[in-house]
Enzyme design. Structure first.
Site: not given
Ligand SMILES: *Cc1c(COP(=O)(O)O)cnc(C)c1O
Length: 461
Positions: A73, A125-126, A216, A218, A259, A451
């Site tokens: 843990y 990003f969304d 950000d 990713a 990613k 969608h």
């Molecule tokens: C995928 C992504 C996120 C969110 O990550 P999740 O692992 O899907 O929660 C945030 N910012 C960017 C640029 C992304 O491509």
């Protein structure tokens, strides 16, 4: 290795069979899914290009790491291994694992933002936008103009418009701008890279107004690869050196490790040196994600992530990875098939507006192309256009998206060049009979994020 393209820098130890349905079966499956690709079972897809997130293939090293995972843990050895690996790449003093990218956003955004505040980004990003809004703030995009032209060549179409950034800061008042976010690569602009110069200039502005700069991250490794290939002065630097410089301009980062860290689940938060800020990160992590040394993940996930981070910055891997996208894009250009160019690091964005000019936005050309590609060859891509955008919340009218993209996201280390050739062949077939394609209408839709679950039917008259 002197060829222009780089073959897979790995050999295959384990295979996962995929099946090819007949055309009749595919027509039935997509009909049963109400012409919504999210309704298809994955096993009915021959080549699944829905996303590159969490769909990568782990290496034999990562799988052996899974067996070494320490499930304690608190203070597991896998946690310390992850810290060591992450600090080596990012050069930050504080690292916190979380279960995925949006979890990192959920932890960090309420610390930076609140009611009346603004977040400015080269493009949110969304999920980032959603967490900015959940924190009570407003998300404002500030990407360079050239990103909007799918055929214009620019080496760094993901860049921040720095002049506009200054104007926006003055307009909203520097005290109201809670964070500046640089998304690398710029996912919403088609996986387009950001230059080191642009990041440096953005950091100068952030410092001048004392606004924290969040990266950000990713797809940071793919971004570093593009810098090495395209930006003066970086050809002789290693990806790790480039990454170190890139992160040196930020104050903190959030990252989906699904990613570029090539794991199926996981995320990270990094804080460069502000200890007081990291105390707040820790305070939010415990109730949202669990104790600090596992952050919503199993010990084995931490182990796979520690290894995946290093594999993701391997130069041969990145050459192969981005090379796959470049190969696909070049074959499509030869065939005259319109898409966002130069191609980004993780997906091909087919320009359905140019592919199907006879289908208007309210009959969803990018969705029509995605459905046709499934029927033609069992390939699953998705609409990033008016179908995804939905209706105006005030008037209920269908919005018109600036772009009608059918996105083909390429999972990491999963498909071979032969699969890419199948994609090209299928698209050529459709291209030759493009005038016969019809649009779609929605027969049922939920009020938000439609969608994923909406039902459609072809317009036959
Ligand atoms: C995928 C992504 C996120 C969110 O990550 P999740 O692992 O899907 O929660 C945030 N910012 C960017 C640029 C992304 O491509």
């Amino acid at each position: 290795m002197t060829g222009k393209y780089f073959a897979e820098p790995f050999k295959i130890k384990m295979v996962e069979p995929i099946k090819i349905l007949t055309r009749e079966e595919r027509i039935r499956k997509i009909q049963e899914a109400h012409y919504n690709v999210f309704g298809l079972a994955a096993e009915d897809c021959y080549i699944d290009l829905l996303t590159d997130s969490g769909t990568g293939a782990m290496s034999s090293h990562q799988w052996s790491g899974i067996m070494l995972g320490d499930e304690s843990y608190s203070g597991s050895s896998s946690y310390f291994k992850l810290l060591e690996s992450a600090k080596d790449i990012f050069g930050y003093a504080y690292i916190q694992p979380v279960h995925q990218g949006r979890a990192a956003e959920k932890v960090v955004m309420p610390i930076l933002l609140g009611k009346g505040k603004v977040s400015i980004s080269n493009m949110h990003f969304d999920t980032t936008r959603a967490h900015v809004e959940i924190a009570g703030a407003r998300a404002v995009d500030c990407v360079v103009e050239v990103a909007r032209d799918t055929t214009a060549y620019d080496p760094f179409k993901g860049n921040m418009d720095v002049r506009k950034l200054r104007e926006l800061i003055v307009q909203y008042g520097p005290e109201n701008v809670g964070v500046i976010i640089m998304t690398v690569t710029n996912n919403s602009a088609g996986g387009q890279p950001v230059s080191m110069e642009n990041l440096r200039e953005t950091a100068v502005v952030a410092k001048e107004y004392e606004i924290p700069l969040l990266i950000d991250a990713a797809r940071f490794a793919e971004n570093c690869h593009f810098i090495k290939e395209r930006e003066d002065g970086y050809q002789k630097k290693s990806i790790k050196e480039i990454a170190r410089e890139l992160f040196s301009y930020g104050d903190l980062f959030t990252m989906s490790s699904k990613k570029d860290a090539i794991v199926n689940i996981g995320g990270l938060i990094g804080v460069k040196k502000d200890e007081a800020f990291f105390e707040k990160v820790k305070a939010n992590t415990i109730p949202f994600e669990g104790f600090l040394s596992y952050g919503g993940l199993a010990g084995r996930d931490l182990e796979a992530l520690a290894i995946g981070l290093q594999e993701g910055v391997d130069e041969d891997y990145l050459k192969y990875r981005v090379g796959q996208l470049e190969y696909l894009s070049e074959k499509l250009l030869e065939a005259g098939i319109p898409h966002q160019t130069p191609v980004g690091g993780h997906a091909v964005f087919l320009d359905a507006k140019k592919f199907l000019p006879h289908i208007p936005y309210h009959e969803f050309p990018a969705q029509a192309l995605a459905v046709e590609l499934y029927i033609e060859a069992g390939i699953r891509g998705c609409d990033i256009g008016s179908y995804m955008m939905g209706n105006d919340p005030d008037t209920g009218e269908q919005l018109e998206s600036e772009f009608e993209f059918t996105r083909l996201a390429i999972p990491r280390r999963v498909y071979t060049q032969s699969h890419l050739d199948v994609i090209v062949e299928a698209l050529k077939e459709i291209w030759n009979r493009r005038e016969s394609l019809k649009g779609y209408r929605i027969t049922w839709e939920p009020p938000i994020l439609r969608h994923f679950t909406a039902k459609l039917e072809p317009i036959t008259e």
